[in-house]
Design a protein around this motif. Structure first.
Motif, PDB file in Angstrom:
ATOM      1  N   ASN A 733       0.826  -1.225   0.000  1.00  0.00           N
ATOM      2  CA  ASN A 733       0.000   0.000   0.000  1.00  0.00           C
ATOM      3  C   ASN A 733       0.858   1.273   0.000  1.00  0.00           C
ATOM      4  OD1 ASN A 733       1.005   0.286   2.568  1.00  0.00           O
ATOM      5  ND2 ASN A 733      -0.941  -0.175   3.622  1.00  0.00           N
ATOM      6  N   HIS A 923      -3.049 -10.082   1.321  1.00  0.00           N
ATOM      7  CA  HIS A 923      -2.405  -9.230   2.326  1.00  0.00           C
ATOM      8  C   HIS A 923      -2.141  -7.866   1.705  1.00  0.00           C
ATOM      9  CE1 HIS A 923      -1.881 -12.879   4.670  1.00  0.00           C
ATOM     10  NE2 HIS A 923      -1.354 -13.448   3.590  1.00  0.00           N
ATOM     11  N   TYR A 924      -2.763  -6.830   2.276  1.00  0.00           N
ATOM     12  CA  TYR A 924      -2.617  -5.463   1.774  1.00  0.00           C
ATOM     13  C   TYR A 924      -2.044  -4.618   2.895  1.00  0.00           C
ATOM     14  CZ  TYR A 924      -4.001  -0.942  -0.303  1.00  0.00           C
ATOM     15  OH  TYR A 924      -4.016   0.331  -0.826  1.00  0.00           O
ATOM     16  N   ALA A 925      -0.750  -4.334   2.824  1.00  0.00           N
ATOM     17  CA  ALA A 925      -0.076  -3.597   3.897  1.00  0.00           C
ATOM     18  C   ALA A 925       1.201  -2.984   3.322  1.00  0.00           C
ATOM     19  CB  ALA A 925       0.255  -4.548   5.055  1.00  0.00           C
ATOM     20  N   SER A 926       2.054  -2.438   4.193  1.00  0.00           N
ATOM     21  CA  SER A 926       3.303  -1.851   3.719  1.00  0.00           C
ATOM     22  C   SER A 926       4.196  -2.948   3.135  1.00  0.00           C
ATOM     23  CB  SER A 926       4.034  -1.164   4.867  1.00  0.00           C
ATOM     24  OG  SER A 926       4.513  -2.142   5.774  1.00  0.00           O
ATOM     25  N   ASP A 929       5.895  -4.956   5.782  1.00  0.00           N
ATOM     26  CA  ASP A 929       5.035  -5.906   6.509  1.00  0.00           C
ATOM     27  C   ASP A 929       4.679  -7.130   5.660  1.00  0.00           C
ATOM     28  OD1 ASP A 929       5.161  -4.256   8.655  1.00  0.00           O
ATOM     29  OD2 ASP A 929       3.115  -3.459   8.475  1.00  0.00           O
ATOM     30  N   ILE A 930       4.371  -6.896   4.379  1.00  0.00           N
ATOM     31  CA  ILE A 930       3.949  -8.068   3.578  1.00  0.00           C
ATOM     32  C   ILE A 930       5.143  -8.965   3.249  1.00  0.00           C
ATOM     33  CG2 ILE A 930       1.827  -7.094   2.595  1.00  0.00           C
ATOM     34  CD1 ILE A 930       3.286  -6.451   0.064  1.00  0.00           C
ATOM     35  N   LYS A 933       5.493 -11.086   6.249  1.00  0.00           N
ATOM     36  CA  LYS A 933       4.433 -12.102   6.181  1.00  0.00           C
ATOM     37  C   LYS A 933       4.859 -13.237   5.232  1.00  0.00           C
ATOM     38  CE  LYS A 933       0.059 -12.579   7.371  1.00  0.00           C
ATOM     39  NZ  LYS A 933      -0.250 -12.932   8.769  1.00  0.00           N
TER      40      LYS A 933
END
Length: 938
Positions: A733, A923-926, A929-930, A933
């Motif tokens: 994102n 997974h929708y993140a920075s 972070d992904i 993950k």
């Protein structure tokens, strides 16, 4: 001379004149058809070894530190080479490098006959899949334990060379005699060897029973099809359902034949759906997701239908890869497993098959032959002793050989002549006969569409058709319903006819038929051809200049970097287009002059006695007349006519020649044309693919193909794979927006993400782009900030080689990243651990100024619909599904899909993409972070 030294060198680079040095020598000595001695040594180059050479060869500076200088081993090498042939894989490189070193050390160069095993393998093994050392050793089932090390490479080269000599010696006298005639233009000094083989065979009594000699050409003997017991083609089951149960059930016929066979519910459902379509005489659309086993699912009902109704079913595919899979894998397996016999055949377009008549003529016409053409002739001479099909897809032609093939394919024959001595041996006629007798006929979309449009009658006799990879049908049909004209093809046509030079077609025609010269002066013909070339050059240069000056919304780039300009004659500058029409008119006038002279030649020959020779000339003349008429028609519809509802565009290469211009046209809507010319004439056409729906609906595909919901059966077959466990979808994102002037920032963010993800997955990554320009920029940025030996970067259009070659190279390296655009979004099958991550850089929307999209969008607007929702979005979703499908190819695959484009999550239309792929964790993140993950999940 029966002594051969096989040499391989490892070096610091490719240019001895620029200071590159030998770091390892490997030599094997062959006498009496076997390896009798060997020599190997590291060589101290007195300079550091580049990192990429160490990565390739595993030779380090420490390995060569205490090694001898080349001057210390030079005499040993010179002694081994005395009285021998020099043999190497790419001999020019090894001999050039060795001679440079010998010259420096001893003041002279080695003078010896040379044999290049790349060239020799091309000639004696024309059906090998490739000619790298690794490819040949795989093909010949040889163990190559230490690639890119001198002695290992030299030993394998020596073993390959022994096999090549053995195979060459088995060739018939006639083939060797023809090779002897051509060998003067080869790189390898094979004259004495060929002569010794001819001397041996001159008094031999035994001949090969698998060959026949026709007019001096040795051909593989093809036995007439044996009479097949029709009783073995009966099915005793009470209907399709019991038949299918017996084949697919646990312990059934397929599992007994193929012990690894797994029953798949989707396969049974798809087979039943297709059989229902046949029985109800309806068309059908079946989307079968990856892992369904769709090939067997359509083959089973098609075989059952063909046998029980004593008819044929045609199966059309888009790729030759799928054709090969059907013919080499699925069909032989079913022929073994099923309780009945059935016949299958492959039918391709005439341009795929060799014309023996044309080859015979060109074989003896050597006046204009360059190296590639001589090599191609040699390859075909050997291939003729092996092939029963004459299909060019069996062999790997050199680059100019592909152009030469156009002269010798069945397409160049014009109309078949039953009086020709070659007619009964025609590969194309044989393929047609086999197709007429077969239950299952496999063809391709291109031939299917050619036949539909020109009504040749090949497809008419098949009431039921399966269209596999059906999402391509509209595109292929549009191309065939459209037109193409370009300067290069026109030049090829004119050069094919030639003029007053020995070896050229027109010179040969007038020399063989001297009485025609009274009607057609060669001087007048040459003048006409020269005028055509000048007029064509002027016209295409004028169009190039005109398009180059355009800076409006009609200019776009295609994915190979060509300018595309959509034009409408009625809306272009009236001054410019009246000049274009005037130039086209002058060119047409000159082309008609050429037709008049050809018709005069034809009339003159008609007065001759009917013979094989006159038939050949009449065929040739008619072929050239037809091709010139096609050119005149194309020029009229592309540049003059304003009435046809076609989209027209011009393509040119920004850095290309000023006359390298390509004109295209396509119908704006193909659906109504397909419906009228194809679907309305068939009992049942079933279209299948892994990507036919958007958001669970077939509406888009039905409209594009001209079908209605009411008249078709539609079924979506889910994949048996557990995507929820096998895939993670990652969307950052925090990527910079690509809008405005931010492309550089977006590319840098993409490179960082690719690098970080590749570090987690140890490479094994496919990166898909929608733009060739962005692919190139990303590739070069990656090169800058990545250590040279961390990952092998392989990029379409940057790294040399075909798509297949690039994929093989990718699989050959442990830590590799493959960049692809256009064709890499589908048909790429890299199962298992070779591919563990997929990066999709941008959602695959077509550029809004693409000529065909633009014209279709305007038509949709005129119907008061939204072009984005009705055209752009469905196309992009289907393309996205194709790209997504590259990752999971089996039930044991696992991997990550990283989409750099956050419109997938932010835009209102993003849900259509996510809802159209199998359900997977998203997974929708920075980016940070992904990636964390991803690391945990891996």
């Amino acid at each position: 001379m029966d002594k051969f030294v096989v040499v391989d060198l490892e070096t610091t680079g490719h240019a001895p004149k620029k200071g590159d040095k030998i770091i390892e020598v490997g030599i094997v000595l062959i006498q009496g058809g076997q390896i009798v001695d060997q020599f190997k040594s590291f060589v101290n180059p007195e300079q550091p070894i580049p990192a990429f050479i160490t990565q390739l060869t595993s030779i380090t500076d420490d390995d060569v530190k205490g090694a001898p200088l080349f001057t210390e081993i030079a005499d040993t090498i010179i002694s081994m080479c005395e009285g021998a042939y020099f043999v190497a894989h790419h001999a020019e490189f090894d001999l050039g490098f060795l001679n440079h070193a010998v010259q420096d050390a001893r003041g002279f160069t080695l003078q010896m006959p040379v044999i290049d095993t790349v060239e020799l393998a091309r000639i004696f093994m024309p059906q090998a899949p490739g000619y790298k050392l690794s490819q040949l050793s795989d093909y010949l089932h040889m163990k190559h334990s230490n690639p890119h090390r001198a002695l290992s490479d030299a030993t394998v080269t020596g073993e390959i060379f022994i096999q090549l000599l053995h195979k060459g010696k088995q060739l018939p006298y006639e083939t060797i005699d023809q090779l002897m005639r051509l060998q003067g233009k080869l790189k390898s000094d094979m004259g004495d060897i060929f002569q010794s083989w001819l001397n041996e065979k001159a008094f031999a009594i035994e001949e090969r029973s698998d060959l026949e000699i026709v007019r001096g050409l040795a051909l593989k003997r093809v036995e007439d099809d044996a009479e097949v017991n029709e009783d073995s083609m009966e099915l005793s089951t009470e209907g399709f359902a019991p038949f299918l149960e017996e084949v697919l059930r646990p312990g059934g016929q397929l599992e007994q034949t193929l012990h690894t066979f797994e029953e798949r519910p989707g396969q049974r459902e798809m087979a039943t759906t297709i059989y229902d379509a046949y029985q109800s005489q309806q068309h059908g659309l079946v989307e079968a997701e990856t892992g369904t086993g769709k090939s067997l699912a359509y083959l089973l009902p098609s075989i059952y239908e063909a046998i029980t109704t004593k008819s044929s079913v045609m199966i059309s595919t888009y790729t030759t890869q799928l054709q090969t899979q059907l013919l080499d894998k699925e069909i032989p397996m079913l022929q073994q497993a099923l309780p009945c016999s059935f016949r299958s055949a492959l039918l391709k377009g005439k341009q795929h098959y060799l014309s023996l008549q044309k080859f015979e003529y060109e074989l003896f016409s050597t006046y204009l032959d360059n190296y590639d053409i001589v090599l191609t002739k040699c390859m075909i001479l050997v291939w003729l002793t092996e092939t029963t099909t004459g299909d060019v897809d069996e062999i790997q032609l050199p680059s100019s050989g592909a152009i030469f093939w156009r002269k010798i394919s069945a397409e160049a024959e014009g109309y078949p002549n039953p009086k020709s001595p070659w007619f009964m041996k025609s590969f194309y006629q044989r393929a047609k006969k086999q197709a007429e007798k077969a239950h299952i006929v496999i063809t391709n979309h291109s031939l299917l569409c050619t036949d539909i449009i020109h009504q040749y009658g090949l497809v008419q006799s098949y009431p039921k058709v399966i269209i596999d990879e059906a999402h391509h049908l509209e595109k292929v049909a549009a191309k065939h319903f459209g037109l193409k004209l370009d300067y290069v093809s026109l030049q090829y046509l004119l050069n094919g006819m030639g003029g007053n030079n020995p070896g050229e077609w027109m010179h040969s025609l007038l020399t063989a038929n001297t009485h025609i010269a009274l009607k057609v002066s060669i001087r007048k013909w040459d003048g006409c051809i020269q005028s055509i070339k000048e007029e064509a050059d002027d016209l295409f240069r004028y169009l190039f200049t005109y398009v180059s000056k355009q800076r409006d919304a009609n200019i776009s780039f295609n994915d190979v970097g060509r300018y595309q300009y959509r034009y409408e004659p009625a809306k272009e500058s009236s001054r410019v287009w009246s000049t274009v029409k005037e130039m086209a008119g002058r060119l047409t006038f000159q082309l008609k002059d050429a037709i008049t002279m050809l018709e005069q030649c034809k009339q003159g020959i008609h007065t001759q006695e009917d013979s094989e020779e006159t038939s050949k000339w009449l065929e040739d003349i008619q072929m050239y007349v037809d091709r010139i008429r096609d050119t005149i028609d194309a020029m009229y519809y592309l540049l003059v006519d304003e009435g046809e509802p076609l989209v027209k565009w011009i393509e040119l290469e920004a850095q290309g020649a000023k006359n390298a211009v390509f004109l295209y046209s396509e119908p704006i809507e193909v659906g109504p044309l397909l419906k009228e010319a194809f679907f309305e004439h068939k009992e049942s056409v079933v279209l299948t693919s892994a990507t036919l729906t958007m958001n669970e609906s077939f509406a888009f595909m039905l409209e594009r193909l001209g079908l209605s919901k009411e008249e078709t059966i539609q079924r979506k077959i889910a994949s048996p794979f557990n995507y929820n466990e096998q895939v993670q979808l990652l969307v950052p994102n925090d990527f910079p927006s690509i809008k405005g002037h931010n492309q550089e920032d977006f590319i840098h963010a993409t490179c960082e993400a690719i690098y970080s993800l590749a570090t987690l997955t140890k490479g094994r990554m496919l990166v898909l782009f929608t733009s060739y320009e962005m692919l190139k920029k990303t590739y070069y940025v990656m090169k800058e900030f990545m250590d040279i030996d961390e990952f092998m970067l392989i990029a379409q259009g940057v790294s040399s080689g075909s798509r297949t070659r690039l994929i093989k190279n990718f699989q050959a390296f442990d830590h590799a990243i493959l960049f692809g655009t256009s064709s890499f979004w589908e048909g790429v099958d890299i199962p298992g651990d070779d591919l563990t991550s997929l990066v999709i850089v941008r959602l695959p929307f077509q550029p809004p100024n693409h000529p065909v999209y633009q014209a279709k969008a305007e038509k949709i607007k005129g119907q008061e619909k939204n072009p984005f929702m009705a055209l752009s979005l469905p196309n992009a979703v289907i393309r996205f599904k194709q790209g997504f499908g590259r990752l999971i190819r089996s039930s044991t695959d696992r991997g990550l899909v990283f989409v750099c484009d956050d419109r997938l999550m932010k835009a209102k239309y993003g849900k259509y993409f996510i809802q159209s792929i199998p359900k997977v964790p998203v997974h929708y993140a920075s980016t940070h972070d992904i990636l964390q993950k991803a690391e945990q999940w891996l």
